[in-house]
Scaffold this active site. Structure first.
Site, short mmCIF file in Angstrom:
data_model
loop_
_atom_site.label_atom_id
_atom_site.label_comp_id
_atom_site.label_asym_id
_atom_site.label_seq_id
_atom_site.Cartn_x
_atom_site.Cartn_y
_atom_site.Cartn_z
N THR A 65 0.84 -1.20 0.00
CA THR A 65 0.00 0.00 0.00
C THR A 65 0.87 1.25 0.00
OG1 THR A 65 -1.71 -1.17 1.24
CG2 THR A 65 -1.82 1.23 1.22
N VAL A 97 6.96 -2.42 0.62
CA VAL A 97 7.46 -2.23 -0.75
C VAL A 97 6.72 -1.07 -1.40
CG1 VAL A 97 7.80 -3.31 -3.00
CG2 VAL A 97 7.98 -4.69 -0.91
N LYS A 104 -5.59 6.74 -8.77
CA LYS A 104 -4.66 6.71 -7.63
C LYS A 104 -5.05 7.80 -6.65
CE LYS A 104 0.21 6.56 -6.36
NZ LYS A 104 -0.04 5.38 -5.50
N HIS A 117 0.55 9.05 -12.61
CA HIS A 117 -0.20 7.81 -12.41
C HIS A 117 -1.60 7.95 -13.01
CE1 HIS A 117 2.95 6.85 -9.50
NE2 HIS A 117 2.51 5.61 -9.53
#
Length: 250
Positions: free
Chosen positions: A76, A101, A135, A131
């Site tokens: 996330t 990550v 998002k 993006h």
């Protein structure tokens, strides 16, 4: 014996890919696909909790998993150093493993490593990230993490960011201007620009489909089973942290 996995955020783009990867691997058993409507106790039997949910929900999901003794893989967005600090303190001394990550793309990770190597050599640094319109957070978690790591690589030396108080100059993250675009037709893109006398170095990465995240997800899931404490980024998983250690003479 198979490893039981629960996925929080299973209905999202990344969540669907994680579920597909887990279901295709005989080493894992997908025991729960969790969404915002799932009961809090659903997936409690899992050994691994993969969180690819929403930035606002993620801290509570991770805390609940840790209280159950689950190993946690967080994909996330929004886990800046301000959130990682308390998480690091939370699991200190515990028999716990969390891998956070910011981006599962191998190319993105390499781009961030290259940016850290270049950061001490240039005083003008800016980040541009783009993006898809869905998002929800900006700047992206990848851009925030890249800026934080570049600032750390400069060892306290400030970045030249003139007129940073003007809104059009982007948001300062660790002293580095970050500009966010949200556009139809884009999956994900990040460009780091570093300027010096007579030259500009651009480190750019484009993601064209969610397939770019597959290899990183597979690698992180495998690494989680032997991990301990808090690991941030795929650099350690892929062995790239050694390059940075050598650069710093450690």
């Amino acid at each position: 014996m198979t490893v039981k996995v629960a996925v929080a955020g299973a209905t999202g783009r990344l969540g669907r890919l994680v579920c597909e990867i887990v279901e295709a691997d005989p080493a894992y058993e997908l025991v729960a696909k969790l969404s915002s409507r799932s009961d809090a106790e659903e997936g409690a039997e899992a050994q691994i909790l993969v969180d690819v949910s929403h930035p606002d929900a993620s801290p509570a999901i991770v805390e609940r998993a840790l209280s159950r003794g689950q190993r946690v893989l967080v994909g996330t967005s929004g886990w800046s150093e301000a959130k990682l600090g308390p998480l690091r303190e939370r699991i200190a001394g515990l028999d716990a493993a969390v891998i956070v990550v910011p981006n599962f793309s191998l190319g993105s990770v390499l781009g961030t490593v290259l940016s850290q190597i270049a950061a001490p050599l240039y005083d003008s640094i800016e980040i541009i990230e783009a993006h898809h319109p869905a998002k929800v957070d900006s700047p992206s978690g990848t851009a925030v993490r890249t800026a934080e790591l570049m600032a750390a690589a400069r060892d306290g030396k400030p970045v030249a960011a003139p007129f940073a108080e003007q809104p059009a100059r982007g948001e300062l993250v660790a002293g580095i201007p970050v500009h966010s675009l949200r556009l139809s037709g884009v999956v994900a893109k990040q460009e780091v620009r570093l300027g010096g006398p007579g030259e500009v170095l651009s480190i750019s990465h484009d993601t064209h489909s969610d397939e770019a995240y597959r290899a990183g997800i597979v690698a992180a899931l495998a690494a989680l089973q032997a991990a301990s404490g808090l690991t941030v980024g795929l650099e350690s998983v892929l062995g790239l942290d050694g390059i940075l250690a050598n650069q710093r003479g450690l």
